[in-house]
Design an enzyme around this catalytic site. Structure first.
Site, PDB file in Angstrom:
ATOM      1  N   GLU A 170      -2.945  -4.655  -3.287  1.00 56.09           N
ATOM      2  CA  GLU A 170      -3.461  -5.755  -4.396  1.00 56.09           C
ATOM      3  C   GLU A 170      -3.301  -4.835  -5.573  1.00 56.09           C
ATOM      4  O   GLU A 170      -3.067  -5.474  -6.578  1.00 56.09           O
ATOM      5  CB  GLU A 170      -4.782  -5.972  -3.944  1.00 56.09           C
ATOM      6  CG  GLU A 170      -5.181  -6.928  -2.469  1.00 56.09           C
ATOM      7  CD  GLU A 170      -4.964  -5.952  -1.428  1.00 56.09           C
ATOM      8  OE1 GLU A 170      -4.703  -4.965  -1.514  1.00 56.09           O
ATOM      9  OE2 GLU A 170      -6.095  -6.169  -0.509  1.00 56.09           O
ATOM     10  N   CYS A 178      -3.965   0.604  -2.817  1.00 60.06           N
ATOM     11  CA  CYS A 178      -3.937  -0.485  -1.791  1.00 60.06           C
ATOM     12  C   CYS A 178      -2.924  -1.437  -2.317  1.00 60.06           C
ATOM     13  O   CYS A 178      -2.468  -1.463  -3.673  1.00 60.06           O
ATOM     14  CB  CYS A 178      -5.066  -1.222  -1.933  1.00 60.06           C
ATOM     15  SG  CYS A 178      -6.470  -0.565  -1.098  1.00 60.06           S
ATOM     16  N   CYS A 230     -10.186  -4.735  -0.308  1.00 60.41           N
ATOM     17  CA  CYS A 230     -11.463  -3.794  -0.060  1.00 60.41           C
ATOM     18  C   CYS A 230     -12.273  -3.850  -1.358  1.00 60.41           C
ATOM     19  O   CYS A 230     -11.850  -4.495  -2.320  1.00 60.41           O
ATOM     20  CB  CYS A 230     -10.918  -2.280  -0.085  1.00 60.41           C
ATOM     21  SG  CYS A 230     -10.067  -1.582  -1.696  1.00 60.41           S
ATOM     22  N   ASN A 276       0.838  -0.996   0.099  1.00 63.52           N
ATOM     23  CA  ASN A 276       0.130  -0.094   0.090  1.00 63.52           C
ATOM     24  C   ASN A 276       0.883   1.334  -0.066  1.00 63.52           C
ATOM     25  O   ASN A 276       1.989   1.113   0.582  1.00 63.52           O
ATOM     26  CB  ASN A 276      -1.140  -0.151   1.099  1.00 63.52           C
ATOM     27  CG  ASN A 276      -0.592  -0.107   2.408  1.00 63.52           C
ATOM     28  OD1 ASN A 276       0.764  -0.633   2.511  1.00 63.52           O
ATOM     29  ND2 ASN A 276      -0.947   0.455   3.448  1.00 63.52           N
ATOM     30  N   ILE A 277       0.360   2.166  -0.752  1.00 68.82           N
ATOM     31  CA  ILE A 277       1.130   3.413  -0.721  1.00 68.82           C
ATOM     32  C   ILE A 277       0.303   4.854  -0.567  1.00 68.82           C
ATOM     33  O   ILE A 277      -0.763   4.895  -1.462  1.00 68.82           O
ATOM     34  CB  ILE A 277       1.760   3.652  -2.369  1.00 68.82           C
ATOM     35  CG1 ILE A 277       2.638   2.383  -2.933  1.00 68.82           C
ATOM     36  CG2 ILE A 277       2.493   5.002  -2.507  1.00 68.82           C
ATOM     37  CD1 ILE A 277       2.840   2.465  -4.069  1.00 68.82           C
ATOM     38  N   GLU A 278       0.363   5.288   0.530  1.00 69.21           N
ATOM     39  CA  GLU A 278      -0.464   6.529   0.814  1.00 69.21           C
ATOM     40  C   GLU A 278      -0.195   7.636   0.365  1.00 69.21           C
ATOM     41  O   GLU A 278       1.025   7.940  -0.029  1.00 69.21           O
ATOM     42  CB  GLU A 278      -0.755   6.522   2.604  1.00 69.21           C
ATOM     43  CG  GLU A 278      -1.426   5.055   2.785  1.00 69.21           C
ATOM     44  CD  GLU A 278      -1.576   5.045   4.492  1.00 69.21           C
ATOM     45  OE1 GLU A 278      -1.300   5.824   5.027  1.00 69.21           O
ATOM     46  OE2 GLU A 278      -2.423   3.961   4.786  1.00 69.21           O
ATOM     47  N   CYS A 299     -10.691  -3.050  -4.698  1.00 69.63           N
ATOM     48  CA  CYS A 299      -9.564  -4.268  -5.261  1.00 69.63           C
ATOM     49  C   CYS A 299     -10.351  -5.242  -5.674  1.00 69.63           C
ATOM     50  O   CYS A 299     -10.136  -5.805  -6.816  1.00 69.63           O
ATOM     51  CB  CYS A 299      -8.777  -4.466  -3.958  1.00 69.63           C
ATOM     52  SG  CYS A 299      -7.599  -3.047  -3.774  1.00 69.63           S
TER      53      CYS A 299
HETATM   54  N1  THU Z   1      -5.357  -1.576   2.378  1.00 73.22           N
HETATM   55  C1  THU Z   1      -4.662  -2.270   1.456  1.00 73.22           C
HETATM   56  O1  THU Z   1      -3.607  -2.020   1.157  1.00 73.22           O
HETATM   57  N2  THU Z   1      -5.272  -3.320   1.034  1.00 73.22           N
HETATM   58  C2  THU Z   1      -6.391  -3.756   1.667  1.00 73.22           C
HETATM   59  O2  THU Z   1      -6.956  -4.924   1.232  1.00 73.22           O
HETATM   60  C3  THU Z   1      -7.390  -3.034   2.727  1.00 73.22           C
HETATM   61  C4  THU Z   1      -6.611  -1.714   2.998  1.00 73.22           C
HETATM   62  C5  THU Z   1      -4.636  -0.261   2.831  1.00 73.22           C
HETATM   63  C6  THU Z   1      -5.069   1.112   2.238  1.00 73.22           C
HETATM   64  C7  THU Z   1      -4.646   1.826   3.403  1.00 73.22           C
HETATM   65  O3  THU Z   1      -3.180   2.573   2.937  1.00 73.22           O
HETATM   66  C8  THU Z   1      -4.417   1.292   4.520  1.00 73.22           C
HETATM   67  O4  THU Z   1      -4.411  -0.372   4.238  1.00 73.22           O
HETATM   68  C9  THU Z   1      -5.586   1.420   5.641  1.00 73.22           C
HETATM   69  O5  THU Z   1      -6.930   1.127   5.111  1.00 73.22           O
END
Ligand code: THU
Length: 134
Positions: free
Chosen positions: A55, A53, A90, A42-44, A93
């Site tokens: 995935e 996300c 999510c 995940n890259i915010e 995804c």
């Molecule tokens: N996130 C994912 O990367 N994959 C998931 O299946 C659920 C959520 C990440 C998004 C965000 O960076 C962090 O988790 C919190 O929601």
């Protein structure tokens, strides 16, 4: 590639997570039908809606690398450093998976003790896909 091996690769991907806002790290390992594996984390972003996300990172890397056929994806996540719960993909995804995968595509999850595999068709039943657009 076993589910366990794919989970281990997802744990490696998790180490690159950029998640200073949620402090929740996620890693994914996507197995293509030709045996190749693409990792994602995940890259915010300070603009929260721009987050990606793990995935989708893995899928977009694979697709931009020319891959079109996929077998399964392993996903792991943690907010503490230890994996204690499943991290199910999510809705966005799941929709991306539905674009590129068959119903029997598998999502492999772990809570640190057990590994469970879910069919995409069970995670996103009655999905809207390219077959609905004619
Ligand atoms: N996130 C994912 O990367 N994959 C998931 O299946 C659920 C959520 C990440 C998004 C965000 O960076 C962090 O988790 C919190 O929601």
């Amino acid at each position: 590639m076993t589910d366990n091996e794919l989970i281990e690769l997802a744990k490696t991907a998790l180490k690159n997570s950029y998640s200073p806002y949620s402090r929740f790290k996620v890693g994914a390992a996507l197995l293509c039908q030709d045996g190749s594996v693409f990792l994602g984390c995940n890259i915010e972003n300070a603009s929260f809606g721009a987050a990606n996300c793990a995935e989708r990172t893995a899928f977009f890397k694979a697709i931009s690398g020319g891959k079109k056929q996929f077998s399964k994806i392993a996903v792991v996540g943690t907010g503490s450093g230890e994996i204690t719960e499943f991290t199910p993909p999510c809705g966005i995804c799941r929709q991306v998976m539905a674009e590129f995968c068959d119903d029997d595509f598998e999502v492999v999850l772990t809570d640190g003790k057990t590994i469970e595999s879910f069919k995409l068709s069970d995670l996103l039943p009655c999905s809207f896909t390219k077959f609905n657009i004619k």
